[in-house]
Design an enzyme around this catalytic site. Structure first.
Site, PDB file in Angstrom:
ATOM      1  N   LYS A 185      44.539  42.663  37.717  1.00 38.66           N
ATOM      2  CA  LYS A 185      44.987  42.978  39.076  1.00 38.66           C
ATOM      3  C   LYS A 185      46.296  42.244  39.383  1.00 38.66           C
ATOM      4  CE  LYS A 185      44.272  41.567  43.770  1.00 38.66           C
ATOM      5  NZ  LYS A 185      43.573  40.641  44.657  1.00 38.66           N
ATOM      6  N   ASP A 223      41.585  46.220  43.691  1.00 38.29           N
ATOM      7  CA  ASP A 223      41.040  45.104  44.479  1.00 38.29           C
ATOM      8  C   ASP A 223      39.804  45.606  45.208  1.00 38.29           C
ATOM      9  OD1 ASP A 223      41.974  46.684  46.546  1.00 38.29           O
ATOM     10  OD2 ASP A 223      42.936  45.026  47.619  1.00 38.29           O
TER      11      ASP A 223
END
Length: 283
Positions: free
Chosen positions: A185, A204
């Site tokens: 991420k 996320d």
């Protein structure tokens, strides 16, 4: 979610009926000619395997076709709503962005910006972190949560930045994720924000929630979700897809009580469709 057409359903039913008949003849032949029965049984197994493969392939292909069409309807709505996405995290240097994204784990961007407003007065590059002791860093970032672990990773990150990359942030995902505190991420955010490099999709908590609710995926593992999304989302949209879902997740599709009744994409959302079905049954 995708449903078989009548013709497809009839085809599948026909395949299954033929399979049952072949198995029936196997049992009859068993008492007459065991060799012939054996070969017929082999044929049945091959037929069942191939028919199952064809059915599965047909179902998968139709599912991806279905969600691609859904994406085509949703994407323009979100693009019109949010326009060109801008980074929520505030930073001046590339290294500051990486630190900010590390701090954003289990923390809101708004809180991170409050913390980094003071932190970034003294931290511009990895060398600044190396000069700072861990206790001082912990005091700066305490309100972001899990601050001890974050401080430890940021300190180790700064050391590796010097030892392995000469304080230059790498532009390859596989190199970025070697840095302490940097997962897929974080790496995807850094690559996308700084250099518009698309090597993956940022997943996320918002992207995970909305991708499941809309019906694009059915999984809670971020890496699996990313892999599934990359199969049907055009690469040029990988970065903005995450931005749009994050913004929409904060605005309408909030975690505890989504505002489905006023959601702009409710007509193309699996979660809303299921809720409408439940309300009809209850009424």
């Amino acid at each position: 979610m995708y449903k078989f057409t009548k013709i497809e359903s009839y085809s599948i039913s026909t395949i299954r009926a033929i399979s049952v008949l072949m198995i029936f003849f196997c049992h009859i032949l068993q008492g007459i000619d065991s060799i012939m029965a054996w070969w017929l049984n082999v044929g049945v197994q091959i037929f069942l395997f191939m028919s199952g493969f064809l059915i599965s392939s047909k179902e998968i292909n139709n599912f991806y076709k279905f969600i691609k069409e859904r994406l085509k309807k949703i994407f323009p709505i979100l693009k019109e709503k949010f326009g060109e996405p801008k980074a929520a995290l505030e930073f001046e240097t590339p290294y500051q962005l990486m630190v900010a994204v590390i701090l954003s784990a289990q923390c809101t961007d708004a809180r991170v910006n409050i913390v980094t407003k003071e932190l970034f007065k003294v931290v511009k590059e990895p060398a600044d972190i190396r000069k700072m002791n861990q206790e001082t860093l912990e005091k700066y970032i305490k309100s972001t949560g899990f601050y001890k672990n974050k401080a430890k990773n940021i300190k180790l990150n700064a050391e590796m930045m010097l030892d392995k990359y000469k304080d230059i942030i790498p532009k390859k995902l596989e190199e970025l994720i070697e840095l302490p505190g940097v997962g897929r991420k974080t790496a995807n955010v850094v690559l996308g924000e700084l250099w518009n490099i698309r090597e993956g999709i940022v997943v996320d908590t918002h992207v995970k929630r909305l991708s499941n609710r809309i019906g694009f995926v059915k999984n809670d593992n971020p890496e699996i979700i990313e892999r599934e999304l990359m199969k049907f989302i055009p690469k040029k949209y990988w970065f903005v897809y995450s931005h749009y879902l994050i913004l929409h997740g904060r605005d309408k599709c909030i975690a505890r009580k989504p505002k489905c009744e006023i959601c702009e994409i409710r007509d193309y959302c699996k979660y809303n469709e299921e809720n409408l079905k439940k309300s009809k049954i209850n009424n």
